[in-house]
Scaffold this motif. Structure first.
Motif, PDB file in Angstrom:
ATOM      1  N   ALA A   4      37.684  35.033  38.236  1.00 40.33           N
ATOM      2  CA  ALA A   4      37.432  35.726  36.970  1.00 40.33           C
ATOM      3  C   ALA A   4      36.099  36.464  36.976  1.00 40.33           C
ATOM      4  N   HIS A   8      37.597  40.068  36.033  1.00 38.26           N
ATOM      5  CA  HIS A   8      37.644  40.190  34.574  1.00 38.26           C
ATOM      6  C   HIS A   8      36.991  41.500  34.158  1.00 38.26           C
ATOM      7  N   MET A  36      52.008  36.571  22.949  1.00 38.30           N
ATOM      8  CA  MET A  36      50.755  36.025  23.458  1.00 38.30           C
ATOM      9  C   MET A  36      50.287  34.795  22.681  1.00 38.30           C
ATOM     10  N   ALA A  54      39.126  37.887  26.451  1.00 37.25           N
ATOM     11  CA  ALA A  54      38.909  36.761  27.368  1.00 37.25           C
ATOM     12  C   ALA A  54      39.723  36.985  28.646  1.00 37.25           C
ATOM     13  N   TYR A  55      39.282  36.380  29.715  1.00 38.38           N
ATOM     14  CA  TYR A  55      39.983  36.515  30.994  1.00 38.38           C
ATOM     15  C   TYR A  55      41.439  36.073  30.878  1.00 38.38           C
ATOM     16  N   GLU A  56      41.682  34.995  30.134  1.00 41.09           N
ATOM     17  CA  GLU A  56      43.049  34.486  29.984  1.00 41.09           C
ATOM     18  C   GLU A  56      43.958  35.519  29.329  1.00 41.09           C
ATOM     19  N   PHE A  57      43.424  36.271  28.369  1.00 43.69           N
ATOM     20  CA  PHE A  57      44.215  37.311  27.721  1.00 43.69           C
ATOM     21  C   PHE A  57      44.486  38.458  28.684  1.00 43.69           C
ATOM     22  N   GLN A  58      43.524  38.774  29.538  1.00 43.53           N
ATOM     23  CA  GLN A  58      43.751  39.816  30.534  1.00 43.53           C
ATOM     24  C   GLN A  58      44.890  39.417  31.463  1.00 43.53           C
ATOM     25  N   VAL A  59      44.899  38.165  31.895  1.00 42.61           N
ATOM     26  CA  VAL A  59      45.968  37.677  32.771  1.00 42.61           C
ATOM     27  C   VAL A  59      47.317  37.750  32.056  1.00 42.61           C
ATOM     28  N   MET A  60      47.349  37.336  30.773  1.00 41.02           N
ATOM     29  CA  MET A  60      48.599  37.398  30.001  1.00 41.02           C
ATOM     30  C   MET A  60      49.103  38.834  29.881  1.00 41.02           C
TER      31      MET A  60
END
Length: 67
Positions: A4, A8, A36, A54-60
């Motif tokens: 990340a 990110h 999401m 957030a990084y998690e949202f980018q991945v999603m």
């Protein structure tokens, strides 16, 4: 595993959100937010830059676009 710290990019939020919306059926912010697990308002604020993605949202978002 993806790092990340190097992958990110919060500045890509608007671009990723717009592309992910086009991948939804129907193509709406409401549908994307539901997929999401966040509110439409949170998604709106991320796309406008008033909230940092957030990084998690980018991945999603990248996963939804890749579907």
């Amino acid at each position: 595993m993806i790092d990340a710290r190097t992958n990110h990019n919060p500045d890509k939020a608007r671009e990723l959100i717009e592309a992910a919306i086009l991948s939804c059926n129907p193509p709406t912010q409401i549908e994307l937010a539901a997929r999401m697990g966040i509110t439409r308002q949170h998604l709106f604020h991320m796309s406008r830059g008033s909230r940092v993605m957030a990084y998690e949202f980018q991945v999603m978002l990248e996963g939804i676009i890749a579907e």
